[in-house]
Write a protein that holds these residues in place. Sequence first.
Motif, PDB file in Angstrom:
ATOM      1  N   LYS A  13      -6.622   6.380  12.420  1.00 27.70           N
ATOM      2  CA  LYS A  13      -6.970   5.257  11.588  1.00 27.70           C
ATOM      3  C   LYS A  13      -6.811   5.242  10.314  1.00 27.70           C
ATOM      4  O   LYS A  13      -7.144   4.357   9.512  1.00 27.70           O
ATOM      5  N   ALA A  14      -6.113   6.294   9.618  1.00 30.43           N
ATOM      6  CA  ALA A  14      -5.907   6.534   8.297  1.00 30.43           C
ATOM      7  C   ALA A  14      -4.997   5.559   8.140  1.00 30.43           C
ATOM      8  O   ALA A  14      -5.052   5.102   6.656  1.00 30.43           O
ATOM      9  N   TRP A  15      -4.114   4.870   8.847  1.00 29.45           N
ATOM     10  CA  TRP A  15      -3.262   3.781   8.534  1.00 29.45           C
ATOM     11  C   TRP A  15      -4.121   2.514   8.186  1.00 29.45           C
ATOM     12  O   TRP A  15      -3.488   1.639   7.786  1.00 29.45           O
ATOM     13  N   HIS A  16      -5.327   2.504   8.545  1.00 26.63           N
ATOM     14  CA  HIS A  16      -6.238   1.178   8.354  1.00 26.63           C
ATOM     15  C   HIS A  16      -6.733   1.508   7.032  1.00 26.63           C
ATOM     16  O   HIS A  16      -7.493   0.403   6.672  1.00 26.63           O
ATOM     17  N   ARG A  17      -6.640   2.486   6.445  1.00 31.73           N
ATOM     18  CA  ARG A  17      -7.312   2.902   5.222  1.00 31.73           C
ATOM     19  C   ARG A  17      -6.431   3.111   4.001  1.00 31.73           C
ATOM     20  O   ARG A  17      -6.728   4.032   3.210  1.00 31.73           O
ATOM     21  N   LEU A  18      -5.217   2.643   4.103  1.00 30.40           N
ATOM     22  CA  LEU A  18      -4.216   2.990   3.030  1.00 30.40           C
ATOM     23  C   LEU A  18      -4.635   2.457   1.829  1.00 30.40           C
ATOM     24  O   LEU A  18      -5.219   1.106   1.497  1.00 30.40           O
ATOM     25  N   ALA A  19      -4.438   3.169   0.632  1.00 32.90           N
ATOM     26  CA  ALA A  19      -4.678   2.696  -0.826  1.00 32.90           C
ATOM     27  C   ALA A  19      -3.626   1.741  -1.243  1.00 32.90           C
ATOM     28  O   ALA A  19      -2.499   1.976  -0.921  1.00 32.90           O
ATOM     29  N   PRO A  20      -3.997   0.841  -1.879  1.00 29.53           N
ATOM     30  CA  PRO A  20      -2.918  -0.140  -2.563  1.00 29.53           C
ATOM     31  C   PRO A  20      -2.445   0.377  -3.799  1.00 29.53           C
ATOM     32  O   PRO A  20      -3.030   1.287  -4.377  1.00 29.53           O
ATOM     33  N   VAL A  42       0.807  -1.260  -0.139  1.00 32.91           N
ATOM     34  CA  VAL A  42       0.047  -0.065   0.002  1.00 32.91           C
ATOM     35  C   VAL A  42       0.821   1.315   0.023  1.00 32.91           C
ATOM     36  O   VAL A  42       2.127   1.440   0.502  1.00 32.91           O
ATOM     37  N   ASP A  43       0.276   2.385  -0.574  1.00 34.90           N
ATOM     38  CA  ASP A  43       1.091   3.585  -0.856  1.00 34.90           C
ATOM     39  C   ASP A  43       0.455   4.607   0.639  1.00 34.90           C
ATOM     40  O   ASP A  43      -0.214   5.170   0.772  1.00 34.90           O
ATOM     41  N   TRP A  44       1.352   4.313   1.683  1.00 41.15           N
ATOM     42  CA  TRP A  44       1.362   4.941   3.100  1.00 41.15           C
ATOM     43  C   TRP A  44       1.321   6.348   2.802  1.00 41.15           C
ATOM     44  O   TRP A  44       0.462   7.275   3.273  1.00 41.15           O
TER      45      TRP A  44
END
Length: 239
Positions: free
Chosen positions: A101-108, A20-22
């Motif tokens: 929680k943005a780290w839970h929603r990282l885009a691939p 994922v693109d953190w």
Amino acid sequence: MSHAASAVKALAFDVFGTVVDWRGSVAREVAALARQHHIEVDALAFADAWRAGYAPAMDRVRTGELPWMHIDTLHHMILDSIVSQFGLQGLSDSEREHLNKAWHRLAPWPDTVAGLNALKKQFTITTLSNGNFSLLTAMAKNAGLPWDCIVSAELFKHYKPDPETYHGVASLLNLPIGQVMLCASHPSDLRAAKTQGMRTAYVMRPFEFGEHVPLPKVETGEFDFVAQDFVDLARQLAA
């Protein structure tokens, strides 16, 4: 199929940066929150500062300065330490929790899901991440990541690159460590895994830290495979 590929039964993936693109994902969420507060912020610099606190925070746990804690807690601790630097100290507790929680929603990355699905046809695919179990589960749900299983450093109470993590994933899969291959964009992670007997695949992610940051240097033949992305890795493994 190469000898290295034929020996492999499972692929274990580093997640942050590899899958994922953190940086881009966190920056988008920070920018959106700043706009709501009419605050100008360098969102990419914020993401970089947040990530920069990651390794030092884990080291504080390793040395015993801090008790064992999962990555959500460490992320929140780092977040609290940098918000004032970017003029975001006025965020409420609930806003900080949502941002954490943005780290839970990282885009691939664009190739991630297709590549993982191709690799899954031939291999068991799992995470091997310092991210906590709930974080990795939420991320998979949000991003559509087709893992066969989720393995977190939290299960071993050790962070990568501690040897317990690499041996731990092999043990959970009931495989000799030489039949598990770590797939990662970070040579230091791969080198640590190789030292413990894992196979290794270096996956290039040239935009993880921004387009002006060069890829890390690796030696020719240092890893079993070098791939442009997951689709390329699947092709090389004949998956």
